[in-house]
Scaffold this active site. Structure first.
Site, PDB file in Angstrom:
ATOM      1  N   TYR A  52       0.832  -1.206   0.000  1.00 16.80           N
ATOM      2  CA  TYR A  52       0.000   0.000   0.000  1.00 16.80           C
ATOM      3  C   TYR A  52       0.863   1.251   0.000  1.00 16.80           C
ATOM      4  O   TYR A  52       1.787   1.407   0.800  1.00 16.80           O
ATOM      5  CB  TYR A  52      -0.923   0.027   1.218  1.00 16.80           C
ATOM      6  CG  TYR A  52      -1.635   1.353   1.383  1.00 16.80           C
ATOM      7  CD1 TYR A  52      -2.665   1.704   0.519  1.00 16.80           C
ATOM      8  CD2 TYR A  52      -1.247   2.260   2.368  1.00 16.80           C
ATOM      9  CE1 TYR A  52      -3.308   2.929   0.640  1.00 16.80           C
ATOM     10  CE2 TYR A  52      -1.890   3.491   2.495  1.00 16.80           C
ATOM     11  CZ  TYR A  52      -2.918   3.813   1.623  1.00 16.80           C
ATOM     12  OH  TYR A  52      -3.537   5.024   1.726  1.00 16.80           O
ATOM     13  N   HIS A  82      -2.827  16.726  -2.216  1.00 19.15           N
ATOM     14  CA  HIS A  82      -3.132  16.898  -0.795  1.00 19.15           C
ATOM     15  C   HIS A  82      -2.791  18.297  -0.281  1.00 19.15           C
ATOM     16  O   HIS A  82      -3.052  18.605   0.881  1.00 19.15           O
ATOM     17  CB  HIS A  82      -2.401  15.843   0.032  1.00 19.15           C
ATOM     18  CG  HIS A  82      -3.012  14.473  -0.065  1.00 19.15           C
ATOM     19  ND1 HIS A  82      -3.175  13.824  -1.263  1.00 19.15           N
ATOM     20  CD2 HIS A  82      -3.514  13.640   0.887  1.00 19.15           C
ATOM     21  CE1 HIS A  82      -3.737  12.645  -1.048  1.00 19.15           C
ATOM     22  NE2 HIS A  82      -3.971  12.516   0.241  1.00 19.15           N
ATOM     23  N   ASN A 194       1.862  11.255   5.866  1.00 14.44           N
ATOM     24  CA  ASN A 194       1.273  10.492   6.967  1.00 14.44           C
ATOM     25  C   ASN A 194       2.043  10.839   8.235  1.00 14.44           C
ATOM     26  O   ASN A 194       3.267  10.812   8.244  1.00 14.44           O
ATOM     27  CB  ASN A 194       1.376   8.993   6.710  1.00 14.44           C
ATOM     28  CG  ASN A 194       0.152   8.424   6.013  1.00 14.44           C
ATOM     29  OD1 ASN A 194       0.118   7.248   5.713  1.00 14.44           O
ATOM     30  ND2 ASN A 194      -0.843   9.233   5.749  1.00 14.44           N
ATOM     31  N   TYR A 278     -13.385  31.477  47.383  1.00 15.90           N
ATOM     32  CA  TYR A 278     -12.792  30.260  46.815  1.00 15.90           C
ATOM     33  C   TYR A 278     -11.643  30.545  45.856  1.00 15.90           C
ATOM     34  O   TYR A 278     -10.673  29.798  45.782  1.00 15.90           O
ATOM     35  CB  TYR A 278     -13.857  29.466  46.057  1.00 15.90           C
ATOM     36  CG  TYR A 278     -14.871  28.738  46.900  1.00 15.90           C
ATOM     37  CD1 TYR A 278     -14.868  28.846  48.284  1.00 15.90           C
ATOM     38  CD2 TYR A 278     -15.841  27.938  46.297  1.00 15.90           C
ATOM     39  CE1 TYR A 278     -15.806  28.184  49.046  1.00 15.90           C
ATOM     40  CE2 TYR A 278     -16.796  27.268  47.054  1.00 15.90           C
ATOM     41  CZ  TYR A 278     -16.772  27.402  48.433  1.00 15.90           C
ATOM     42  OH  TYR A 278     -17.705  26.731  49.185  1.00 15.90           O
ATOM     43  N   ARG A 281      -8.619  30.964  48.313  1.00 20.12           N
ATOM     44  CA  ARG A 281      -8.192  29.863  49.180  1.00 20.12           C
ATOM     45  C   ARG A 281      -8.197  28.502  48.492  1.00 20.12           C
ATOM     46  O   ARG A 281      -7.550  27.569  48.960  1.00 20.12           O
ATOM     47  CB  ARG A 281      -9.051  29.810  50.439  1.00 20.12           C
ATOM     48  CG  ARG A 281     -10.530  29.518  50.264  1.00 20.12           C
ATOM     49  CD  ARG A 281     -11.183  29.540  51.643  1.00 20.12           C
ATOM     50  NE  ARG A 281     -12.624  29.700  51.591  1.00 20.12           N
ATOM     51  CZ  ARG A 281     -13.485  28.741  51.933  1.00 20.12           C
ATOM     52  NH1 ARG A 281     -13.050  27.559  52.314  1.00 20.12           N
ATOM     53  NH2 ARG A 281     -14.786  28.981  51.873  1.00 20.12           N
ATOM     54  N   PHE A 327      -1.078   6.766  12.304  1.00 23.12           N
ATOM     55  CA  PHE A 327      -1.307   8.159  11.912  1.00 23.12           C
ATOM     56  C   PHE A 327      -2.527   8.768  12.580  1.00 23.12           C
ATOM     57  O   PHE A 327      -2.753   9.975  12.495  1.00 23.12           O
ATOM     58  CB  PHE A 327      -1.471   8.266  10.396  1.00 23.12           C
ATOM     59  CG  PHE A 327      -2.439   7.258   9.824  1.00 23.12           C
ATOM     60  CD1 PHE A 327      -3.772   7.253  10.171  1.00 23.12           C
ATOM     61  CD2 PHE A 327      -1.992   6.289   8.934  1.00 23.12           C
ATOM     62  CE1 PHE A 327      -4.662   6.331   9.650  1.00 23.12           C
ATOM     63  CE2 PHE A 327      -2.872   5.351   8.402  1.00 23.12           C
ATOM     64  CZ  PHE A 327      -4.211   5.370   8.759  1.00 23.12           C
ATOM     65  N   GLU A 412     -11.834   6.564   5.555  1.00 20.52           N
ATOM     66  CA  GLU A 412     -11.349   7.164   6.800  1.00 20.52           C
ATOM     67  C   GLU A 412     -12.580   7.619   7.581  1.00 20.52           C
ATOM     68  O   GLU A 412     -12.954   8.790   7.582  1.00 20.52           O
ATOM     69  CB  GLU A 412     -10.390   8.310   6.474  1.00 20.52           C
ATOM     70  CG  GLU A 412      -9.155   7.802   5.737  1.00 20.52           C
ATOM     71  CD  GLU A 412      -8.469   8.845   4.878  1.00 20.52           C
ATOM     72  OE1 GLU A 412      -8.835  10.037   4.972  1.00 20.52           O
ATOM     73  OE2 GLU A 412      -7.576   8.474   4.104  1.00 20.52           O
TER      74      GLU A 412
END
Length: 503
Positions: A52, A82, A194, A278, A281, A327, A412
């Site tokens: 792959y 991409h 990746n 608060y 303290r 990834f 995905e």
């Protein structure tokens, strides 16, 4: 001196130094591993095995076998297709850290890129040339695809590169730097895009900025206790030891140390006040819990910085490549969201202390810390600014990591949203610095009303730094520049440096 990076033993201290810009390069052992993995990929390709991303398409196209004579084209097209990010460019220091993290991942020797690819990335660092990388477009699952593609496409001559502050077309920048455009070999494009390096760089940016803001908030909180003439009893170690939470124990110790030697504190040790609000303290409980969250995030991100997060993963000793899912940036997303939540609370409790100090019914000090009130508004609106920042942080703190949207035609189908979590966490840390800046102004003003009694020696150092940027006031003036200057000092680590390292 250049830091020699051993990807198998990276530390948080090293990452902090790299974030701050320290020069670095992979050590000799890492470069040897890189060469061995590249040779293994060559043998896998020569053997004709279908792997792959090496000789197949990507995502839903993983079953499409690519002819040997088109493997280089495959990798080039991968990077260009991409490079689809949008939005404002990532800050230069984040891009720099992103490159360093990519070197660390490649240096483990399981990615299969040639040493010349590592050398090209190193050249960007050495020559202060940062690719212009859009901040939006990654969902943090199949790696930070778009940001990393923009990083590599710049090395190929596409996009833009910021050379020492001058942004120019990538091809022109490479020419100025004396670099040839990068030509990718089998698997290299996939190995380079990746990975979780953009998400991790963003999360580390939030962590280290948050660490500085946290230290300043501890200092501001202690100064506010003195400004209020508050009690030091809540910081007694016996209280925190009985609960046992490590962050609480640490914060109580830090505040005790800062208050030690205060004349103001000594002057009211026998006063009738029993309990403070608060926000004063409960600082050990709230800030301590936040510190524990930051420490947990730091552990996750330190591991991730030296991790192998591309796919497939090459095992050079047996010339094999295994497809998996390293990834997927879910650990980074959770860490970033944790930082966001922790820093949101740091700002929230700081704003409440400001509110107490400017309220004469709560503090016993003049209204809005100005004696000539009515004509003067004092710190009325700076407190509003702090409230606005806190409210914005509450919106930003909603975790990105619980969201997912399928991509790549359903291949995905679960994603982490880690880059979004990282960007939000960094924004929260910087907003929080603005809140702490206002608290420092208010606390310093409160201290002035207790003269001639003085605060402790260590808090006097904090006070002096505040006064260098925001002098005592007797009448209204233009506040924005002072708040901005103090915010910058907090983010630079100038305020809070009186404390030892927190993480």
């Amino acid at each position: 001196m250049t830091m020699a990076l051993d990807p198998t033993a990276i530390t948080l201290d090293q990452l902090r130094a790299l974030w701050a810009g320290e020069p670095a390069s992979l050590d000799a052992a890492a470069m040897q591993r890189v060469a061995e993995a590249a040779a293994s990929v060559d043998r896998i390709v020569a053997g004709g095995e279908t792997v792959y991303g090496v000789n197949t398409g990507f995502g839903l196209l993983a079953s499409t076998r690519i002819p040997h004579d088109r493997l280089a084209e495959l990798q080039t097209n991968l990077i260009l297709s991409h490079s689809a990010g949008v939005g404002e460019p990532l800050p230069r220091h984040v891009v720099r850290l992103m490159i360093v993290l990519k070197l660390l991942g490649l240096g483990r020797g399981h990615s299969g890129v040639r040493p010349l690819v590592v050398e090209a990335l190193q050249a960007l660092l050495d020559r202060d040339a940062m690719p212009s990388i859009p901040s939006q477009g990654s969902v943090g699952a199949s790696g930070d695809l778009a940001p990393l593609a923009h990083l590599i496409s710049a090395l190929m001559g596409y996009g833009r590169i910021d050379v020492a502050g001058e942004i120019m077309p990538a091809a022109a920048a490479l020419d100025r730097l004396g670099m040839e455009p990068l030509q990718l070999g089998p698997k290299e494009g996939l190995a380079l895009i990746n990975g979780t390096q953009a998400s991790t760089a963003l999360a580390l940016d939030a962590l280290f900025a948050g660490e500085r803001v946290f230290a300043a908030a501890i200092a501001a909180g202690a100064l506010s206790v003195d400004a209020l003439k508050g009690s030091a009893k809540p910081f007694d170690p016996r209280i925190s030891q009985l609960r046992g939470q490590p962050g609480q124990i640490r914060v109580a110790e830090l505040i005790r140390g800062l208050l030690d030697g205060s004349e103001i504190l000594t002057s009211h040790v026998q006063c009738s006040r029993v309990q403070d609000p608060y926000s004063f303290r409960c600082q050990p409980q709230v800030m301590g819990a936040s510190l524990d969250l930051l420490a947990a995030a730091a552990r996750t991100l330190t591991i991730e910085a030296g991790a192998v997060t591309d796919n497939p993963i090459v095992f050079a000793d047996e010339d094999s490549a295994l497809s998996g899912g390293n990834f997927h940036a879910q650990p980074v997303a959770f860490a970033a969201d944790t930082i966001a939540i922790a820093m949101c609370e740091v700002g929230s409790i700081s704003e409440r202390r400001i509110s107490v100090l400017v309220d004469p019914k709560m503090s016993g000090l003049p209204a809005f810390l100005t004696e000539d009130s009515g004509v003067n508004s004092g710190l009325m609106i700076p407190q509003v600014t702090a409230a606005a920042l806190v409210s914005e942080n509450k919106s930003l703190a909603f975790p990105a990591s619980v969201d997912s949207i399928p991509t790549s035609a359903g291949q995905e189908d679960h994603v982490s949203m880690a880059p979004i979590a990282g960007r939000k966490a960094a924004a929260i840390a910087r907003n929080c610095a603005g809140v702490v800046a206002v608290e420092l102004m208010a606390a310093a003003e409160g201290i002035d009303y207790h003269a001639p009694l003085g605060t402790s020696p260590r808090l006097r150092s904090v006070y002096d730094k505040v006064r260098a940027l925001s002098p005592h006031f007797t009448a209204d003036r233009y506040w924005a520049d002072e708040i901005t200057a103090l915010q910058a000092a907090v983010l630079a680590g100038d305020i809070g440096s009186e404390l030892p390292p927190l993480l």
